[in-house]
Enzyme design. Structure first.
Site, PDB file in Angstrom:
ATOM      1  N   THR A  17      65.350  45.499  -5.206  1.00 38.62           N
ATOM      2  CA  THR A  17      64.849  44.308  -6.258  1.00 38.62           C
ATOM      3  C   THR A  17      63.469  43.799  -6.155  1.00 38.62           C
ATOM      4  O   THR A  17      62.677  43.668  -6.908  1.00 38.62           O
ATOM      5  CB  THR A  17      65.766  43.424  -6.335  1.00 38.62           C
ATOM      6  OG1 THR A  17      66.959  43.716  -6.627  1.00 38.62           O
ATOM      7  CG2 THR A  17      65.243  42.196  -7.089  1.00 38.62           C
ATOM      8  N   ASP A  61      66.632  52.204  -5.157  1.00 38.32           N
ATOM      9  CA  ASP A  61      67.583  51.023  -5.113  1.00 38.32           C
ATOM     10  C   ASP A  61      68.496  51.518  -3.825  1.00 38.32           C
ATOM     11  O   ASP A  61      68.759  52.771  -3.446  1.00 38.32           O
ATOM     12  CB  ASP A  61      68.523  51.306  -6.382  1.00 38.32           C
ATOM     13  CG  ASP A  61      69.877  50.017  -6.418  1.00 38.32           C
ATOM     14  OD1 ASP A  61      69.615  49.409  -7.227  1.00 38.32           O
ATOM     15  OD2 ASP A  61      70.363  49.770  -5.316  1.00 38.32           O
ATOM     16  N   SER A  62      68.759  50.393  -2.947  1.00 43.16           N
ATOM     17  CA  SER A  62      69.259  50.814  -1.768  1.00 43.16           C
ATOM     18  C   SER A  62      70.822  51.369  -1.480  1.00 43.16           C
ATOM     19  O   SER A  62      71.354  51.717  -0.661  1.00 43.16           O
ATOM     20  CB  SER A  62      69.188  49.470  -0.681  1.00 43.16           C
ATOM     21  OG  SER A  62      70.047  48.555  -0.884  1.00 43.16           O
ATOM     22  N   THR A  93      68.598  44.828  -1.067  1.00 39.56           N
ATOM     23  CA  THR A  93      69.519  43.913  -0.027  1.00 39.56           C
ATOM     24  C   THR A  93      71.001  44.742  -0.029  1.00 39.56           C
ATOM     25  O   THR A  93      71.414  44.482   1.094  1.00 39.56           O
ATOM     26  CB  THR A  93      69.564  42.547  -0.617  1.00 39.56           C
ATOM     27  OG1 THR A  93      70.158  42.636  -2.211  1.00 39.56           O
ATOM     28  CG2 THR A  93      68.354  41.812  -0.913  1.00 39.56           C
ATOM     29  N   ASP A  94      71.317  45.507  -1.061  1.00 38.71           N
ATOM     30  CA  ASP A  94      72.788  45.917  -0.913  1.00 38.71           C
ATOM     31  C   ASP A  94      72.968  46.670   0.313  1.00 38.71           C
ATOM     32  O   ASP A  94      74.196  46.311   1.056  1.00 38.71           O
ATOM     33  CB  ASP A  94      72.850  46.947  -2.059  1.00 38.71           C
ATOM     34  CG  ASP A  94      72.951  46.174  -3.502  1.00 38.71           C
ATOM     35  OD1 ASP A  94      73.006  45.012  -3.509  1.00 38.71           O
ATOM     36  OD2 ASP A  94      72.749  46.864  -4.442  1.00 38.71           O
ATOM     37  N   THR A 299      87.645  43.369  12.749  1.00 38.86           N
ATOM     38  CA  THR A 299      88.544  42.468  11.853  1.00 38.86           C
ATOM     39  C   THR A 299      88.026  42.594  10.409  1.00 38.86           C
ATOM     40  O   THR A 299      86.558  42.567  10.476  1.00 38.86           O
ATOM     41  CB  THR A 299      88.652  41.277  12.565  1.00 38.86           C
ATOM     42  OG1 THR A 299      89.105  40.406  11.915  1.00 38.86           O
ATOM     43  CG2 THR A 299      87.111  40.828  13.023  1.00 38.86           C
ATOM     44  N   GLN A 300      88.852  42.036   9.459  1.00 43.78           N
ATOM     45  CA  GLN A 300      88.270  41.828   8.076  1.00 43.78           C
ATOM     46  C   GLN A 300      87.839  40.356   8.048  1.00 43.78           C
ATOM     47  O   GLN A 300      87.197  39.887   7.198  1.00 43.78           O
ATOM     48  CB  GLN A 300      89.632  41.678   7.422  1.00 43.78           C
ATOM     49  CG  GLN A 300      89.993  43.260   6.917  1.00 43.78           C
ATOM     50  CD  GLN A 300      91.354  43.238   6.129  1.00 43.78           C
ATOM     51  OE1 GLN A 300      91.665  42.508   5.406  1.00 43.78           O
ATOM     52  NE2 GLN A 300      92.152  44.335   6.472  1.00 43.78           N
ATOM     53  N   CYS A 301      87.844  39.599   9.251  1.00 43.50           N
ATOM     54  CA  CYS A 301      87.186  38.393   9.190  1.00 43.50           C
ATOM     55  C   CYS A 301      85.752  38.347   9.589  1.00 43.50           C
ATOM     56  O   CYS A 301      85.483  38.964  10.584  1.00 43.50           O
ATOM     57  CB  CYS A 301      87.817  37.509  10.186  1.00 43.50           C
ATOM     58  SG  CYS A 301      89.529  37.157   9.878  1.00 43.50           S
TER      59      CYS A 301
HETATM   60  N1  ASP Z   1      70.561  46.989  -6.000  1.00 43.73           N
HETATM   61  C1  ASP Z   1      69.391  46.535  -5.305  1.00 43.73           C
HETATM   62  C2  ASP Z   1      69.321  47.107  -3.853  1.00 43.73           C
HETATM   63  O1  ASP Z   1      69.884  47.048  -3.068  1.00 43.73           O
HETATM   64  C3  ASP Z   1      69.703  44.992  -4.876  1.00 43.73           C
HETATM   65  C4  ASP Z   1      68.511  44.443  -4.216  1.00 43.73           C
HETATM   66  O2  ASP Z   1      67.586  44.780  -3.684  1.00 43.73           O
HETATM   67  O3  ASP Z   1      68.850  42.998  -3.995  1.00 43.73           O
HETATM   68  O4  ASP Z   1      68.276  47.986  -4.021  1.00 43.73           O
END
Ligand code: ASP
Length: 365
Positions: A17, A61-62, A93-94, A299-301
């Site tokens: 992003t 896009d990640s 971020t993904d 763990t899922q936690c």
């Molecule tokens: N879909 C985007 C990515 O991971 C989301 C982001 O960058 O915040 O490339």
């Protein structure tokens, strides 16, 4: 390694992003080039040191990242390791936490900062968080201790004022600016008026001696650089994740016994590592393990650790040969498993290394 001259930083742009612009026809965000991004952050010129940038192939896009992309990132760091004092990687971020985890294993004996960051809003937008994240990451990558050594010689994620160990971090928020958390390990630094480093949390090379794993691995492929960095490129993605839920059926678990080529299975269990006590469940796991598939309990936690044997419901997993994932994030255990399987470790070596904190990724009591 003591440096006296002013630092030099390499920015590696991979996409996400932070560098995206809106497509006027579809209104979807699309990755854009570094020059667009750079124009939006003229403040970079105010740093009184050398900052260069490269784009790694086509920005993506990640969600499209794969182990081959991690290898390209590791190679970019290897190729530029001697020329720069620190690296800032711009990434979506993904899957940022997966990449950070993978690089923490691939870059053995890292002595320079690799700070990964991105943003929730594109850098060209008015209220973007991207500028802040990028500028502070550059400052952190260039920071040194009093004796001239890199302040944070680790793979980290910097986001919304916190610097976190990369392999301890997970994305928890798809909207807010505070998108990442490190639940089981305190931040390495907090950025306010000053950047306060928590040096006792930083894994300096001296502290890493006890983590030495490579006598345990007999099948290493990688490349040495002069400064002692050892880059590992082999990752094996023949793994799967089995998330438990109340009512999970035998057929679903049986399906994992039959995945062609599967070499590793991550179990996402309840609470402190518990799974149903039904006999068929344990039998299926034993069957999977008897096929030579490594099974790890996580763990899922998001906060807390697996404690194999605390309850009857996890003791049976231990007895079946399931390994302990401790307080590892899911992202990290995915990367660690690909890394260990990529080195063709024997089951004994995998057992040993899963119970070892290789890059500060788990807490061993
Ligand atoms: N879909 C985007 C990515 O991971 C989301 C982001 O960058 O915040 O490339």
């Amino acid at each position: 390694m003591k440096t006296t001259s002013s630092p030099s930083i390499l920015i590696i742009y991979t996409g996400g992003t932070i560098g995206m612009v809106e497509n006027h026809e579809t209104h979807a965000l699309e990755a854009f080039d570094w020059h667009h991004l750079q124009k939006s952050v003229p403040e970079l010129d105010q740093f009184q040191f050398r900052i260069d940038a490269i784009t790694l192939g086509n920005p993506i896009d990640s969600a499209d990242m794969e182990p081959k992309d991690w290898k390209r990132m590791a190679k970019a760091i290897e190729d530029n390791y001697e020329q720069y004092d620190g690296f800032v990687m711009l990434h979506g971020t993904d899957t940022m936490a997966f990449t950070a985890s993978a690089l923490s294993f691939m870059l053995e004996n890292l002595q320079k900062p690799v700070i990964i960051t991105g943003s929730q809003l594109p850098i060209g937008q008015l209220r973007t968080d991207g500028k802040e994240n990028l500028l502070t990451s550059v400052e952190i990558a260039a920071a040194r201790t009093e004796d001239g050594k890199p302040m944070v010689p680790e793979v980290c994620i910097f986001f919304e004022n916190e610097l976190m160990r990369g392999n301890r971090t997970m994305k928890l928020n798809s909207e807010g600016f505070n998108a990442f958390r490190s639940y089981n390990f305190d931040p390495l630094a907090k950025a306010g008026i000053h950047i306060e480093y928590a040096r006792h949390n930083i894994l300096y090379p001296e502290k890493r001696a006890e983590h030495k794993l490579f006598p345990a691995i007999n099948n290493i492929s990688g490349a040495n650089t002069k400064d002692g960095l050892f880059v590992h490129y082999n990752m094996d993605n023949h793994i799967a994740i089995l998330t438990l839920f109340p009512g999970i059926t035998e057929e679903v678990v049986e399906g994992f016994c039959n995945v062609p080529g599967l070499r590793g299975l991550i179990l996402q269990t309840f609470g402190s590592g518990n799974a149903p006590q039904k006999p068929w469940f344990v039998e299926k796991l034993k069957k999977i393990i008897s096929h030579g598939i490594v099974v790890v309990n996580t763990t899922q936690c998001p906060r807390g650790s697996v404690e194999m044997g605390r309850y009857e419901t996890s003791l049976q997993l231990l007895e079946a040969g399931v390994l302990n994932g401790y307080d590892s994030t899911l992202e990290c255990v995915v990367a660690k498993m690909m890394f260990l399987l990529g080195h063709n470790c024997t089951p004994e070596q995998i057992n040993l290394l899963m119970n070892t904190s290789i890059a500060g990724e788990i807490t061993l009591k």
